[in-house]
Design a protein around this motif. Structure first.
Motif, PDB file in Angstrom:
ATOM      1  N   LEU A  14       0.839  -1.199   0.000  1.00  0.00           N
ATOM      2  CA  LEU A  14       0.000   0.000   0.000  1.00  0.00           C
ATOM      3  C   LEU A  14       0.873   1.248   0.000  1.00  0.00           C
ATOM      4  N   ASP A  15       0.485   2.213  -0.801  1.00  0.00           N
ATOM      5  CA  ASP A  15       1.160   3.504  -0.839  1.00  0.00           C
ATOM      6  C   ASP A  15       0.375   4.459   0.052  1.00  0.00           C
ATOM      7  N   GLY A  16       1.003   4.969   1.098  1.00  0.00           N
ATOM      8  CA  GLY A  16       0.320   5.830   2.057  1.00  0.00           C
ATOM      9  C   GLY A  16      -0.208   7.117   1.455  1.00  0.00           C
ATOM     10  N   ILE A  17       0.516   7.675   0.507  1.00  0.00           N
ATOM     11  CA  ILE A  17       0.066   8.918  -0.125  1.00  0.00           C
ATOM     12  C   ILE A  17      -1.177   8.659  -0.968  1.00  0.00           C
ATOM     13  N   ASP A  18      -1.210   7.531  -1.679  1.00  0.00           N
ATOM     14  CA  ASP A  18      -2.418   7.168  -2.435  1.00  0.00           C
ATOM     15  C   ASP A  18      -3.596   6.920  -1.489  1.00  0.00           C
ATOM     16  N   LEU A  19      -3.327   6.271  -0.358  1.00  0.00           N
ATOM     17  CA  LEU A  19      -4.382   6.049   0.638  1.00  0.00           C
ATOM     18  C   LEU A  19      -4.938   7.385   1.116  1.00  0.00           C
ATOM     19  N   CYS A  20      -4.051   8.323   1.378  1.00  0.00           N
ATOM     20  CA  CYS A  20      -4.466   9.646   1.839  1.00  0.00           C
ATOM     21  C   CYS A  20      -5.358  10.319   0.791  1.00  0.00           C
ATOM     22  N   ARG A  21      -4.954  10.284  -0.461  1.00  0.00           N
ATOM     23  CA  ARG A  21      -5.769  10.881  -1.536  1.00  0.00           C
ATOM     24  C   ARG A  21      -7.130  10.204  -1.639  1.00  0.00           C
ATOM     25  N   THR A  22      -7.155   8.895  -1.502  1.00  0.00           N
ATOM     26  CA  THR A  22      -8.416   8.147  -1.585  1.00  0.00           C
ATOM     27  C   THR A  22      -9.347   8.529  -0.446  1.00  0.00           C
ATOM     28  N   VAL A  23      -8.802   8.629   0.760  1.00  0.00           N
ATOM     29  CA  VAL A  23      -9.604   9.025   1.919  1.00  0.00           C
ATOM     30  C   VAL A  23     -10.158  10.433   1.724  1.00  0.00           C
ATOM     31  N   ARG A  24      -9.341  11.349   1.261  1.00  0.00           N
ATOM     32  CA  ARG A  24      -9.784  12.728   1.064  1.00  0.00           C
ATOM     33  C   ARG A  24     -10.819  12.860  -0.051  1.00  0.00           C
ATOM     34  N   ASP A  26     -13.229  10.692  -0.642  1.00  0.00           N
ATOM     35  CA  ASP A  26     -14.481  10.056  -0.228  1.00  0.00           C
ATOM     36  C   ASP A  26     -15.183  10.953   0.795  1.00  0.00           C
ATOM     37  N   ALA A  27     -16.382  11.404   0.480  1.00  0.00           N
ATOM     38  CA  ALA A  27     -17.114  12.336   1.354  1.00  0.00           C
ATOM     39  C   ALA A  27     -17.293  11.786   2.766  1.00  0.00           C
ATOM     40  N   ARG A  28     -17.423  10.481   2.911  1.00  0.00           N
ATOM     41  CA  ARG A  28     -17.618   9.895   4.246  1.00  0.00           C
ATOM     42  C   ARG A  28     -16.390  10.018   5.123  1.00  0.00           C
ATOM     43  N   TRP A  29     -15.203  10.104   4.523  1.00  0.00           N
ATOM     44  CA  TRP A  29     -13.966  10.056   5.295  1.00  0.00           C
ATOM     45  C   TRP A  29     -13.116  11.301   5.141  1.00  0.00           C
ATOM     46  N   GLN A  30     -13.553  12.285   4.363  1.00  0.00           N
ATOM     47  CA  GLN A  30     -12.668  13.400   4.048  1.00  0.00           C
ATOM     48  C   GLN A  30     -12.258  14.242   5.249  1.00  0.00           C
ATOM     49  N   ASN A  31     -12.993  14.171   6.347  1.00  0.00           N
ATOM     50  CA  ASN A  31     -12.609  14.925   7.546  1.00  0.00           C
ATOM     51  C   ASN A  31     -11.868  14.079   8.578  1.00  0.00           C
ATOM     52  N   LEU A  32     -11.635  12.821   8.251  1.00  0.00           N
ATOM     53  CA  LEU A  32     -10.918  11.924   9.152  1.00  0.00           C
ATOM     54  C   LEU A  32      -9.453  12.358   9.256  1.00  0.00           C
ATOM     55  N   PRO A  33      -8.954  12.623  10.456  1.00  0.00           N
ATOM     56  CA  PRO A  33      -7.560  13.042  10.595  1.00  0.00           C
ATOM     57  C   PRO A  33      -6.581  11.954  10.141  1.00  0.00           C
ATOM     58  N   LEU A  34      -5.589  12.375   9.376  1.00  0.00           N
ATOM     59  CA  LEU A  34      -4.543  11.480   8.878  1.00  0.00           C
ATOM     60  C   LEU A  34      -3.190  11.960   9.373  1.00  0.00           C
ATOM     61  N   LEU A  35      -2.522  11.101  10.109  1.00  0.00           N
ATOM     62  CA  LEU A  35      -1.202  11.401  10.652  1.00  0.00           C
ATOM     63  C   LEU A  35      -0.201  10.460   9.994  1.00  0.00           C
ATOM     64  N   PHE A  36       0.845  11.028   9.421  1.00  0.00           N
ATOM     65  CA  PHE A  36       1.905  10.208   8.838  1.00  0.00           C
ATOM     66  C   PHE A  36       3.049  10.087   9.818  1.00  0.00           C
ATOM     67  N   LEU A  37       3.464   8.864  10.046  1.00  0.00           N
ATOM     68  CA  LEU A  37       4.592   8.524  10.894  1.00  0.00           C
ATOM     69  C   LEU A  37       5.574   7.819   9.961  1.00  0.00           C
ATOM     70  N   THR A  38       6.617   8.524   9.526  1.00  0.00           N
ATOM     71  CA  THR A  38       7.450   7.976   8.457  1.00  0.00           C
ATOM     72  C   THR A  38       8.908   8.380   8.590  1.00  0.00           C
ATOM     73  N   GLY A  39       9.750   7.599   7.942  1.00  0.00           N
ATOM     74  CA  GLY A  39      11.178   7.897   7.890  1.00  0.00           C
ATOM     75  C   GLY A  39      11.525   8.820   6.733  1.00  0.00           C
ATOM     76  N   HIS A  40      10.556   9.086   5.864  1.00  0.00           N
ATOM     77  CA  HIS A  40      10.780   9.998   4.740  1.00  0.00           C
ATOM     78  C   HIS A  40      10.672  11.431   5.243  1.00  0.00           C
ATOM     79  N   ALA A  52      -1.490  15.966  -0.485  1.00  0.00           N
ATOM     80  CA  ALA A  52      -2.445  14.857  -0.586  1.00  0.00           C
ATOM     81  C   ALA A  52      -3.542  14.948   0.471  1.00  0.00           C
ATOM     82  N   GLY A  53      -3.323  15.785   1.503  1.00  0.00           N
ATOM     83  CA  GLY A  53      -4.348  15.967   2.523  1.00  0.00           C
ATOM     84  C   GLY A  53      -3.982  15.519   3.916  1.00  0.00           C
ATOM     85  N   ALA A  54      -2.710  15.222   4.155  1.00  0.00           N
ATOM     86  CA  ALA A  54      -2.290  14.822   5.502  1.00  0.00           C
ATOM     87  C   ALA A  54      -2.539  15.965   6.480  1.00  0.00           C
ATOM     88  N   ASP A  55      -2.908  15.610   7.696  1.00  0.00           N
ATOM     89  CA  ASP A  55      -3.118  16.609   8.741  1.00  0.00           C
ATOM     90  C   ASP A  55      -1.857  16.877   9.536  1.00  0.00           C
TER      91      ASP A  55
END
Length: 178
Positions: A14-24, A26-40, A52-55
């Protein structure tokens, strides 16, 4: 309804950035907070995360207290937003959509426990007349008083909601028809 998603840029399959775009998207999930914890931590990746919409973004290795503070902050904001979304400001009662979910849960619990569930629709008497003759401030006061009374009587052990206008709904477990 999840409160928060914590993900990485690179996850197995899974690509986290693609997941973030997909969540954003979708109207049901677009306000769901997304936190990235990464080594990048390069500027391009961080910029892409936020585009992409990360919070929020936390670079690995992470300090426990920092991550805990960021997660707590997001969860508190979600709780506040849900309160605003689910509770009618005038009456302090649940709004219809939130009440439907709660009433459905109450009915399921009643079936599972073999207990009756009572649901009643009530109305603030003469609300239209009060609004017309005494003004909307008086009508709002009547609705607020009805909300206080229902919260005091039903909200702790049941469901109390403003269905719309002057229509209110209450639900209680274990009440029979007698």
């Amino acid at each position: 309804r999840p409160d928060l998603v914590v993900c990485d840029v690179d996850m197995p399959g899974l690509d986290g950035i693609d997941l973030c775009r997909t969540v954003r998207a979708d109207a049901r999930w677009q306000n769901l907070p997304l936190l990235f914890l990464t080594g990048h931590s390069d500027a391009d990746t961080v910029s892409e995360l936020f585009a992409a919409g990360a919070d929020d973004y936390v670079s690995k290795p992470v300090l426990g207290p920092e991550l805990l503070a960021r997660v707590r902050n997001r969860l508190e904001r979600v709780a506040l937003q849900r309160e605003l979304d689910d509770v009618d400001r005038l009456t302090g009662l649940l709004r219809r959509d939130a009440a439907r979910t709660e009433l459905d849960g109450l009915l399921k619990l009643g079936r599972r426990l073999g207990q009756p569930v009572a649901i009643a629709a009530v109305a603030v008497d003469e609300l239209a007349r009060i609004n017309r003759e005494a003004g909307h401030v008086a009508g709002d006061a009547a609705l607020a008083a009805a909300g206080r009374a229902l919260r005091a009587t039903f909200a702790a052990d049941g469901v109390a909601a403003r269905w719309g206008g002057g229509e209110l709904v209450v639900g209680m477990l274990g009440l029979g028809s007698h």
